[in-house]
Structures are given as structure tokens and as C-alpha cells.
Design a protein around this motif. Sequence first.
Motif, PDB file in Angstrom:
ATOM      1  N   VAL A 304       0.847  -1.189   0.000  1.00  0.00           N
ATOM      2  CA  VAL A 304       0.000   0.000   0.000  1.00  0.00           C
ATOM      3  C   VAL A 304       0.882   1.237   0.000  1.00  0.00           C
ATOM      4  O   VAL A 304       1.789   1.377   0.828  1.00  0.00           O
ATOM      5  N   ILE A 305       0.604   2.150  -0.915  1.00  0.00           N
ATOM      6  CA  ILE A 305       1.437   3.331  -1.121  1.00  0.00           C
ATOM      7  C   ILE A 305       0.682   4.571  -0.673  1.00  0.00           C
ATOM      8  O   ILE A 305      -0.507   4.735  -0.999  1.00  0.00           O
ATOM      9  N   TYR A 306       1.357   5.444   0.031  1.00  0.00           N
ATOM     10  CA  TYR A 306       0.832   6.778   0.299  1.00  0.00           C
ATOM     11  C   TYR A 306       1.667   7.782  -0.489  1.00  0.00           C
ATOM     12  O   TYR A 306       2.897   7.754  -0.468  1.00  0.00           O
ATOM     13  N   ASN A 307       0.989   8.694  -1.181  1.00  0.00           N
ATOM     14  CA  ASN A 307       1.635   9.794  -1.897  1.00  0.00           C
ATOM     15  C   ASN A 307       0.954  11.076  -1.457  1.00  0.00           C
ATOM     16  O   ASN A 307      -0.280  11.164  -1.471  1.00  0.00           O
ATOM     17  N   ASN A 308       1.743  12.084  -1.101  1.00  0.00           N
ATOM     18  CA  ASN A 308       1.163  13.269  -0.459  1.00  0.00           C
ATOM     19  C   ASN A 308       0.530  14.279  -1.420  1.00  0.00           C
ATOM     20  O   ASN A 308       0.038  15.325  -0.986  1.00  0.00           O
ATOM     21  N   TYR A 309       0.522  13.989  -2.733  1.00  0.00           N
ATOM     22  CA  TYR A 309       0.116  15.022  -3.693  1.00  0.00           C
ATOM     23  C   TYR A 309      -1.395  15.257  -3.747  1.00  0.00           C
ATOM     24  O   TYR A 309      -1.877  16.358  -3.521  1.00  0.00           O
ATOM     25  N   ARG A 318       7.075  20.150   2.743  1.00  0.00           N
ATOM     26  CA  ARG A 318       8.028  20.740   3.678  1.00  0.00           C
ATOM     27  C   ARG A 318       8.163  19.788   4.863  1.00  0.00           C
ATOM     28  O   ARG A 318       7.219  19.057   5.199  1.00  0.00           O
ATOM     29  N   GLU A 319       9.302  19.832   5.502  1.00  0.00           N
ATOM     30  CA  GLU A 319       9.533  18.902   6.605  1.00  0.00           C
ATOM     31  C   GLU A 319       8.438  19.004   7.660  1.00  0.00           C
ATOM     32  O   GLU A 319       7.906  17.985   8.120  1.00  0.00           O
ATOM     33  N   ASP A 320       8.037  20.223   8.026  1.00  0.00           N
ATOM     34  CA  ASP A 320       7.076  20.371   9.113  1.00  0.00           C
ATOM     35  C   ASP A 320       5.680  19.907   8.718  1.00  0.00           C
ATOM     36  O   ASP A 320       4.904  19.467   9.579  1.00  0.00           O
ATOM     37  N   THR A 321       5.330  20.009   7.426  1.00  0.00           N
ATOM     38  CA  THR A 321       4.003  19.541   7.004  1.00  0.00           C
ATOM     39  C   THR A 321       4.004  18.054   6.678  1.00  0.00           C
ATOM     40  O   THR A 321       2.950  17.399   6.762  1.00  0.00           O
ATOM     41  N   LEU A 322       5.152  17.509   6.323  1.00  0.00           N
ATOM     42  CA  LEU A 322       5.215  16.091   5.966  1.00  0.00           C
ATOM     43  C   LEU A 322       5.135  15.179   7.186  1.00  0.00           C
ATOM     44  O   LEU A 322       4.507  14.111   7.121  1.00  0.00           O
ATOM     45  N   LEU A 323       5.743  15.556   8.282  1.00  0.00           N
ATOM     46  CA  LEU A 323       5.837  14.629   9.415  1.00  0.00           C
ATOM     47  C   LEU A 323       4.480  14.165   9.930  1.00  0.00           C
ATOM     48  O   LEU A 323       4.289  12.958  10.161  1.00  0.00           O
ATOM     49  N   TYR A 336       4.502   2.196   1.895  1.00  0.00           N
ATOM     50  CA  TYR A 336       5.419   3.102   1.204  1.00  0.00           C
ATOM     51  C   TYR A 336       4.912   4.525   1.423  1.00  0.00           C
ATOM     52  O   TYR A 336       3.691   4.751   1.467  1.00  0.00           O
ATOM     53  N   TYR A 337       5.837   5.465   1.513  1.00  0.00           N
ATOM     54  CA  TYR A 337       5.455   6.876   1.601  1.00  0.00           C
ATOM     55  C   TYR A 337       6.261   7.643   0.560  1.00  0.00           C
ATOM     56  O   TYR A 337       7.499   7.666   0.597  1.00  0.00           O
ATOM     57  N   VAL A 338       5.553   8.305  -0.358  1.00  0.00           N
ATOM     58  CA  VAL A 338       6.192   8.988  -1.472  1.00  0.00           C
ATOM     59  C   VAL A 338       6.011  10.496  -1.320  1.00  0.00           C
ATOM     60  O   VAL A 338       4.881  10.991  -1.224  1.00  0.00           O
ATOM     61  N   VAL A 339       7.142  11.217  -1.298  1.00  0.00           N
ATOM     62  CA  VAL A 339       7.129  12.676  -1.313  1.00  0.00           C
ATOM     63  C   VAL A 339       7.071  13.113  -2.773  1.00  0.00           C
ATOM     64  O   VAL A 339       7.974  12.814  -3.556  1.00  0.00           O
TER      65      VAL A 339
END
Length: 702
Positions: A304-309, A318-323, A336-339
Motif C-alpha cells: 500500500v502506497i501513500y503519496n502526499n500530492y 516541507r519537513e514540518d508539514t510532511l511529518l 510506502y510513503y512517497v514525497v
Amino acid sequence: MRTIEVLENKLHIVYEVGDYDELRLMHFSRLPYRAEDVDASCKWRFRAMEVHATGENQGDHHGPKHTGSNPGERMKYLSHADTRNERGRKLAIELGEARTGLRATMHLQFYDGVSVVRSWTELRNESDAPIPLEYVTSFALTGLGKEGLAPWERKLRLSIPHSTWCGEAQWRTHTLPELGFQNVNDYMMKRISLTSTGTWSTAEHLPMGYLHNDESGIGLLWQIEHHGSWHWEIGNINDQLYLHLSGPTWTESHWLKQLRPGETFVSVKAAIGSAPGFDAAVGEMTNYRRAIRRPNEDNRRLPVIYNNYMNGISGDPREDTLLPCIDAAAAVGCEYYVVDCGWYSDGNWWFEVGDWQPSAKRFPNGIGAVMDYIHAKGMVPGLWLELEVMGIDSETAKRVPDDWFFCRNGKRIIAHSRYQLDYRNPEVIAYVTEVVDRLVLQYRVGYIKMDYNINAGVGTDIGADSPGDGLLEHNRAYLGWLDGIFAKYPSLVIENCSSGGMRCDYSLLERHSIYSASDQAEYRKNAVIAAASASAVTPEQLAVWSYPNRKSDEEAVIMNMASALLLRVHQSGELEALAPEMTALVREGIAYYKSIRDRIPVSLPIWPTGMPSLDSRWTSFGLVDPAGDRIFLVAWRFESPDETLEIPLPAWRGRQAAATMSYPRERAGDCRWNAEAGTLSVRLPAMNAARAFEVKLNEESR
């Protein structure tokens, strides 16, 4: 007269060698050949290949059609080899002609147990002068409507797969007269054709088609396997219908190849199958796609993949919004986590692609810290790349020479503020390889979302016989580079994304284990695209967004999840902002997916209520387990006033089975199996709702 007859994997194929050694493909079908279906006076039109060169006579009343080609008409049968290899039976037929010294090998590769063949043509110049090629078929078949008594205007229906950005895989079915194609004489100028020109292979149509004979009950399904320019056409010649499949052409896509003495040219590949109906034909093509695909663990495991788009933080990571997003993805079971895009840019992510250095502004502790955080949460990190282009504001693009890029008439090609890289250039290969090496070795990335967001047009004229020749050789160089990357990093997952589904073809998907179905951000439209796209991609490669946001109601969360359950889960949205009960629905959906995902890579797709379309009021999609005793189904109710839908499953008529609503378990909805009718009744009390179901045969009915 001699014949070459093949019966393999339920396919009947008959070639005929005429009195003057001309080669004809008389038959390709699931049905046996009946010689009486073809008038002897028409046989000369069943030419097995077309190849045309500049300066030759195109010797019939052809209009825009690719018929009457030369030296194609003069090609004579020389020999053939009928062998076997590790994939299955292999037929290779040699042809040649004396005037130009052109030799050809027509290849048909079979795959054991699959009613689909792969076809391509190899040309060799055995003369001392160049041959300027303008057109060559990968596959040519005449006599499409010969089975049955009715005229082809009444018995043939053609299904065309329309596609566009955010509207992929929309099949429409027509009789040929409905497309303006009627039998008015033996040499009509009219043809039915699909063409894609440029670097997006599926911006307007999938490289596919399906032709069904209502009288015989048998259909023909095909796909062209190329991520550049391609063309197929159906036309008539002497009261017979033909199908030609090809890659780029001079007329449609500015392709000309000067085949020099001693050189060989290989056409793009195509696949052709025959089966009794669309679902059966797609099932055969699905098995074929699995047979040709690069072996890989991703298509076995289906993580299972997560992509933040999508419907999330988009191109502004950004680091603070990604965490917090990483925490939320791990909590629901993502693996999986995809930036996505923007990680390399202090400013606008679109214009600055190409340098691929992390932004210190976005990641004050370095992007490696975020990758480490993803690892610490038990997930594999990924990053977005667009390695076939450089943005107009890229510092690298400003300092490298023009021959790194597509050029025409002495100018760089600019498409949507990007330059197209030319993978024939070894310096380009070295540059992009270093980028991948750095991501894998330094940042410990295990997933690359490889995007591609432009159409660079007909090609490049640098070091090429024509722009189309430059494009084709670039296409092949890119595939060679991709093969090298997978050989170097066999566990690396590289997603095929091109503004969503703008390159849905099996030159790429033979290599990539996962494909992004669409950029469609409206979840109801996305559901339809997801269900329909399984006609073009194996379910285990087909990544579908599930992207609930903080405003999503319960039914929206469920539909988002349900649309991905029988395919690949591409989780996104605002998981970190969902209410607890909405998060629980996502977690339940992912848990259910994990419980059935081992069946997805072996099951075959079905559309029991017909192909989904963007104006569907109800639709359904399913997977049939190979044992034949279990069906997974998803049903969607859109703007229909009817609460119930009857889903026909005629193969199970008269058999006892148990039906359950499998996701979500504790929400409104119901189902009932009707053994005598062979139907599944489903009830969804709300509009814009979806549910997943399972139907299992009882022990005594297996």
C-alpha cells in the motif's frame, strides 16, 4: 499453392503462399478457418504485410489509407521457421524482393496458454543503396468480417478507447456505419483510424481497439506497444475489411527511416488476441500482459502506497508539514510513503525541474532526515522525479549544449515550459543515472514516482533521418536506460506516471510494475476511470487514488477506498485531518485490501453491467479468482434514483453461492445471490455510494 497452418492456444492462423510466392494472411481467429468464406478472386488482397518506401508506386486507389504499398506488394515468401522458446511457440516468416534488396522477417510469438500473439516486423537492407522507409506494419490482417452471412455493416461493432487528461479509458462502441463507414464501393477513401503523434502515447486514445462480430460471437482485441507515435486503421479493399497496426509513419507522424546497406530496422511490437466477447478478450490480454512483464516482487506483494500530492499538500512538501502526514499514513497501514513534486525547489516546482538537489529551505535538516523518519515509521520512502525533461528555469538546462534536448530547425523544443531530454545522448544518460544513484544510495529511496508532463511533438531532427526517426530512437534509448536501472536496482519500484494516464502502453508497462491511472481529483469520476482502466492495465499494476479530505463525508471516504480495493491502493488526501470515524474507515479498507491482495495478481477483470463511463448512473467491476469459485465485486451508485442493481453473473447461473458485503462491514447496504437467475442483487440506500462484495460458490456447486 501452399499453406502454413497454426493452431495454438485456441487461435487458428492460416497463411497461404500463392502461385507467385506472394504471402497472404488468410485467417486469424478463435474460430477454425473456412476456405469458402473467401472468394478466390479476392485472395490477392489478403497481403500479410505492408511496407512503403519513398519513390515507390503506392499502387491502388488509396486516398489516405496505407494500402497498395511498395516494395510491400513485391515481397515474396522465402521460408519460415516454426520453433519453441521459453515463452511458447514462435513463427518467423522470411520474405524478400529483388528490386530493392529488402528482406523482411515477420515474427509471431505465442505465450503458452494465452490466446494472444505478439507480432512485429524486421526489415534488412541487403542492397548497396539506402531504402527510405515511410511505413511498415507490425501486423496486417484482411477479412475482418468474413465469418457469417450478414454484411459487415450489420454484424460488426467497433469499440474505441477514448482517453484524455482526467478522463482515461472511456470505451465507446459503434457499428461501422455509425462512424460514417459504409460499403459504397471496393476502394473507399474513408478509413477508421486512431493515431497518436508525439511523446504522450495515450493523450487522446489508448493504443487499443476491439472489433466484435455479432453473428459469429467472436471478437478481435489488439494493442500497440509503444510510448511514442503509433497508428492503426481499418479500411476496405475489394469488398474486404483490413486492420493495420503500426508505429510511427511518414504521413501521420513525420517518420522516415533511411535504411542503409546492411542495416536492420525493427518495427514496434503489437499484440492481437481473439475471444468470445470483450470481457473474455481482456482476460486473455491480461494474461498476456502478465506473461511479458518484467518479473518483480512489487506485482506479487502489492504494498500500500501513500503519496502526499492528490488532495493533500500537492507540490509544496516541507519537513514540518510532511511529518504529521507520515504519522497518519503509517497509522492506517501504508507501507510506502512517497514525497511528490517540489522537494528540489525553493520556488515554483514546475519551472525548476531538472537540477534534482533537495531544497534546504523546505528541508532545513536535509531531506535525508525525512527519509529516515519514514523508515523509522516502518515504511519505504519514495521521491518524485521527472527525468525526461528540464524546466526552462533549470540551472543545468542553461549550461548544457542543445544536443542534450529535442531540437527542430536549430531550436530547442519548448513544451509547457520544459525542454525534452534526448536519451540518445550518452551525457544525458550519465546525468540521469547519477540522479537515481544518489536517491537510492544516499537517501535510501525504494520508490520513484517517474512523472512526465509534456508532449514534445513529432520528435527531433538532430542526428536523425526525420523528426519521427529521432523520436523513435529516443524512445528506444529511454527503454534501454530503464532496463539498465532495473537490472542495477531490481527491488526499486518505479511508477509510470505521465500527468496520470497519458502513457498507458506496454512498452513502458512491460517494465514498470505500477502505473498511475489518472490525475482526476473528483472521486466519483475517479471511480469510473479506475474501473475502466483495468481493460488497459493488469489490476496489480493499476494504481488508483484514494484521497479523502477533511470535508469528506462518510460515503465519500468509503467510495474513495472502494474504488482502489481490487487494484492498487494509492492512498493520499488529508489523513492527518480526518475525524476518527473516517480514519477508521480508511484503516478498515486497507486491512481488507491486505486480506485479498494475494488474489489480485492471478484474477481476471470483468464488467458485468457493461463498461463504466463518466455518465454512468450505476456501474460495477469485478475480479474472478482463477479457481472460478470466488468473485470480488465493487458496485457504485451515482445519481440514480434506484436503490438496487441486478449484476448478471451468467456463468454461475443455477449454482448455489454465498454473497457478503465485504467493505465496509457495518454500514448500510445489502446483497443477495439469486441462483436461478444467476444475478447478484445489491442495494445501496444512498446516492454517490459504493460497496465491495464477495460471492463464493458453496462446496457442492464447485
